[in-house]
Write a protein that holds these residues in place. Structure first.
Motif, PDB file in Angstrom:
ATOM      1  N   MET A 195       0.434  -0.843   0.169  1.00 49.70           N
ATOM      2  CA  MET A 195      -0.216   0.153   0.486  1.00 49.70           C
ATOM      3  C   MET A 195       0.954   0.993   0.365  1.00 49.70           C
ATOM      4  O   MET A 195       1.805   1.476   0.073  1.00 49.70           O
ATOM      5  CB  MET A 195      -1.289   0.534   1.080  1.00 49.70           C
ATOM      6  N   PRO A 196       0.285   1.970  -0.948  1.00 49.16           N
ATOM      7  CA  PRO A 196       1.417   3.774  -0.757  1.00 49.16           C
ATOM      8  C   PRO A 196       2.197   4.591   0.479  1.00 49.16           C
ATOM      9  O   PRO A 196       2.620   4.671   0.639  1.00 49.16           O
ATOM     10  CB  PRO A 196       0.560   4.334  -2.001  1.00 49.16           C
ATOM     11  N   TRP A 197       0.652   4.048   1.186  1.00 51.17           N
ATOM     12  CA  TRP A 197       1.375   4.781   2.446  1.00 51.17           C
ATOM     13  C   TRP A 197       0.982   3.399   3.516  1.00 51.17           C
ATOM     14  O   TRP A 197       2.223   4.651   4.554  1.00 51.17           O
ATOM     15  CB  TRP A 197      -0.176   5.329   3.733  1.00 51.17           C
ATOM     16  N   ASP A 198       2.149   2.641   3.415  1.00 52.57           N
ATOM     17  CA  ASP A 198       2.591   2.370   3.874  1.00 52.57           C
ATOM     18  C   ASP A 198       4.344   1.446   3.784  1.00 52.57           C
ATOM     19  O   ASP A 198       4.471   1.802   2.926  1.00 52.57           O
ATOM     20  CB  ASP A 198       2.160   0.630   4.530  1.00 52.57           C
ATOM     21  N   TYR A 199       5.445   1.807   5.057  1.00 47.86           N
ATOM     22  CA  TYR A 199       6.610   1.295   4.905  1.00 47.86           C
ATOM     23  C   TYR A 199       7.185   0.773   5.093  1.00 47.86           C
ATOM     24  O   TYR A 199       8.362  -0.036   4.492  1.00 47.86           O
ATOM     25  CB  TYR A 199       7.386   3.074   5.469  1.00 47.86           C
ATOM     26  N   ASP A 200       6.266  -1.018   5.142  1.00 41.35           N
ATOM     27  CA  ASP A 200       6.905  -2.187   5.232  1.00 41.35           C
ATOM     28  C   ASP A 200       5.645  -2.536   4.752  1.00 41.35           C
ATOM     29  O   ASP A 200       5.045  -2.516   3.613  1.00 41.35           O
ATOM     30  CB  ASP A 200       6.583  -1.914   6.357  1.00 41.35           C
ATOM     31  N   LEU A 201       6.514  -4.326   4.328  1.00 45.16           N
ATOM     32  CA  LEU A 201       5.682  -5.491   4.228  1.00 45.16           C
ATOM     33  C   LEU A 201       4.982  -6.379   5.272  1.00 45.16           C
ATOM     34  O   LEU A 201       5.628  -6.702   6.247  1.00 45.16           O
ATOM     35  CB  LEU A 201       6.479  -6.071   3.127  1.00 45.16           C
ATOM     36  N   ASP A 202       3.211  -6.281   5.284  1.00 47.38           N
ATOM     37  CA  ASP A 202       2.926  -7.235   6.619  1.00 47.38           C
ATOM     38  C   ASP A 202       2.217  -8.493   5.776  1.00 47.38           C
ATOM     39  O   ASP A 202       1.600  -8.667   4.758  1.00 47.38           O
ATOM     40  CB  ASP A 202       1.413  -6.427   7.394  1.00 47.38           C
ATOM     41  N   VAL A 203       2.883  -9.857   6.281  1.00 46.75           N
ATOM     42  CA  VAL A 203       1.849 -10.938   5.902  1.00 46.75           C
ATOM     43  C   VAL A 203       1.300 -11.696   7.048  1.00 46.75           C
ATOM     44  O   VAL A 203       2.077 -11.027   8.410  1.00 46.75           O
ATOM     45  CB  VAL A 203       3.356 -11.617   4.788  1.00 46.75           C
ATOM     46  N   GLN A 204       0.523 -12.428   6.861  1.00 48.90           N
ATOM     47  CA  GLN A 204      -0.109 -13.152   7.993  1.00 48.90           C
ATOM     48  C   GLN A 204       0.112 -14.825   7.264  1.00 48.90           C
ATOM     49  O   GLN A 204       0.271 -14.913   6.610  1.00 48.90           O
ATOM     50  CB  GLN A 204      -1.155 -13.268   8.455  1.00 48.90           C
ATOM     51  N   MET A 205       0.021 -15.507   8.962  1.00 54.51           N
ATOM     52  CA  MET A 205       0.262 -16.873   8.224  1.00 54.51           C
ATOM     53  C   MET A 205      -0.125 -17.725   9.781  1.00 54.51           C
ATOM     54  O   MET A 205      -0.626 -17.036  10.372  1.00 54.51           O
ATOM     55  CB  MET A 205       2.175 -17.459   8.469  1.00 54.51           C
ATOM     56  N   PRO A 206      -0.390 -18.570   9.977  1.00 47.69           N
ATOM     57  CA  PRO A 206      -1.281 -19.366  10.670  1.00 47.69           C
ATOM     58  C   PRO A 206      -0.373 -19.495  12.072  1.00 47.69           C
ATOM     59  O   PRO A 206       0.835 -19.807  12.323  1.00 47.69           O
ATOM     60  CB  PRO A 206      -1.641 -21.051  10.480  1.00 47.69           C
ATOM     61  N   THR A 207      -0.601 -19.375  13.015  1.00 48.05           N
ATOM     62  CA  THR A 207      -0.309 -18.817  14.414  1.00 48.05           C
ATOM     63  C   THR A 207       0.794 -20.611  14.706  1.00 48.05           C
ATOM     64  O   THR A 207       1.436 -21.024  15.151  1.00 48.05           O
ATOM     65  CB  THR A 207      -0.709 -19.057  15.599  1.00 48.05           C
ATOM     66  N   LEU A 263      15.511  -2.618   6.874  1.00 48.30           N
ATOM     67  CA  LEU A 263      13.802  -2.525   6.106  1.00 48.30           C
ATOM     68  C   LEU A 263      13.246  -4.007   6.610  1.00 48.30           C
ATOM     69  O   LEU A 263      14.289  -5.158   7.134  1.00 48.30           O
ATOM     70  CB  LEU A 263      14.014  -2.870   5.156  1.00 48.30           C
ATOM     71  N   PHE A 264      11.877  -4.340   6.759  1.00 48.78           N
ATOM     72  CA  PHE A 264      11.263  -5.605   7.633  1.00 48.78           C
ATOM     73  C   PHE A 264      10.133  -6.114   6.899  1.00 48.78           C
ATOM     74  O   PHE A 264       9.002  -4.839   6.166  1.00 48.78           O
ATOM     75  CB  PHE A 264      11.504  -5.465   9.281  1.00 48.78           C
ATOM     76  N   ILE A 265       9.532  -6.757   7.356  1.00 49.83           N
ATOM     77  CA  ILE A 265       7.533  -7.617   7.329  1.00 49.83           C
ATOM     78  C   ILE A 265       7.987  -7.982   8.272  1.00 49.83           C
ATOM     79  O   ILE A 265       8.248  -8.426   9.441  1.00 49.83           O
ATOM     80  CB  ILE A 265       7.842  -9.034   5.832  1.00 49.83           C
ATOM     81  N   ASP A 266       6.354  -6.633   8.407  1.00 47.60           N
ATOM     82  CA  ASP A 266       5.875  -7.648   9.810  1.00 47.60           C
ATOM     83  C   ASP A 266       5.556  -8.977  10.084  1.00 47.60           C
ATOM     84  O   ASP A 266       4.657  -9.137   8.348  1.00 47.60           O
ATOM     85  CB  ASP A 266       4.614  -6.730  10.427  1.00 47.60           C
ATOM     86  N   ILE A 267       4.981  -9.720  10.646  1.00 48.46           N
ATOM     87  CA  ILE A 267       4.486 -11.380  10.525  1.00 48.46           C
ATOM     88  C   ILE A 267       3.457 -11.376  11.479  1.00 48.46           C
ATOM     89  O   ILE A 267       3.890 -10.850  12.896  1.00 48.46           O
ATOM     90  CB  ILE A 267       5.348 -12.182  10.445  1.00 48.46           C
ATOM     91  N   ILE A 316       2.770  -7.323  16.659  1.00 47.07           N
ATOM     92  CA  ILE A 316       3.644  -7.837  15.203  1.00 47.07           C
ATOM     93  C   ILE A 316       4.314  -8.898  16.059  1.00 47.07           C
ATOM     94  O   ILE A 316       4.518  -8.860  17.260  1.00 47.07           O
ATOM     95  CB  ILE A 316       4.678  -6.721  14.887  1.00 47.07           C
ATOM     96  N   ASP A 317       3.699 -10.389  15.838  1.00 49.95           N
ATOM     97  CA  ASP A 317       4.573 -11.211  16.697  1.00 49.95           C
ATOM     98  C   ASP A 317       5.940 -11.741  15.433  1.00 49.95           C
ATOM     99  O   ASP A 317       6.839 -12.658  16.542  1.00 49.95           O
ATOM    100  CB  ASP A 317       3.074 -12.389  16.357  1.00 49.95           C
ATOM    101  N   ALA A 318       6.702 -11.743  14.950  1.00 49.77           N
ATOM    102  CA  ALA A 318       7.523 -11.502  14.088  1.00 49.77           C
ATOM    103  C   ALA A 318       8.122 -10.664  13.150  1.00 49.77           C
ATOM    104  O   ALA A 318       7.016  -9.954  13.000  1.00 49.77           O
ATOM    105  CB  ALA A 318       7.820 -12.846  13.535  1.00 49.77           C
TER     106      ALA A 318
END
Length: 176
Positions: free
Chosen positions: A1-13, A105-109, A94-96
């Motif tokens: 998304m253009p307003w966000d500075y990182d990437l976000d992903v989700q995965m099963p717990t 730079l990072f990806i939020d999980i 943020i879990d990871a």
């Protein structure tokens, strides 16, 4: 998304817990090829790296076209509170993170689970109250993101428009 500075992903717990048990605080090297990159993308020299592109390992002459190998190192950092079911004061949602150690730079999980399987079966959510139905997530669709194979939820367009509105699928700029 253009307003966000990182990437976000989700995965099963369950997957997140496995990563936490076996790979928390581990470094991972990734080597990739940039064909025809020449010196445009290589800085530093003798393997010193420039922080933005990674470390140059080899340049092979392929009949006039340089093939450049780049190494990047990533840290997997799993929050010790990733198993908490609630957001608490909001400081640990943020879990990871998957962190590029050269750039920061990072990806939020975040982890997804059926938090109330008896009362609301097939409804998945995270600590930040994002809610999805199983049929919105699965089957995952194969796609490409930034030149790399990736998987996205089946109803990604519905998920994005529910969260951010219809313009989220077409806007390429935010706040100028």
């Amino acid at each position: 998304m253009p307003w966000d500075y990182d990437l976000d992903v989700q995965m099963p717990t369950a997957t997140l817990s496995y990563l936490g048990r076996h790979f928390n605080r581990t470094l991972h090297d990734y080597r990739f090829v940039v064909e025809g990159g020449g010196e445009r993308i290589v800085a530093g020299g003798s393997g010193s790296g420039d922080g933005n592109r990674g470390r140059r390992d080899d340049v092979i002459d392929d009949g006039g076209e340089d093939i450049v190998y780049i190494n990047k190192t990533y840290l997997l950092d799993v929050n010790p509170h990733h198993t908490d079911l609630t957001r608490g004061n909001g400081a640990n949602i943020i879990d990871a993170r998957w962190i590029d150690v050269g750039t920061g730079l990072f990806i939020d999980i975040t982890g997804l689970a059926e938090r109330d399987a008896a009362g609301a079966p097939g409804v998945w959510s995270c600590k930040n109250a994002h809610r999805y139905r199983t049929r919105e997530i699965y089957p995952l669709r194969r796609t490409e993101f930034e030149g790399v194979p990736a998987h996205v939820p089946y109803a990604f367009d519905k998920i994005l428009t529910d969260e951010y509105g219809a313009k989220s699928l077409v806007n390429t700029e935010w706040a100028g």
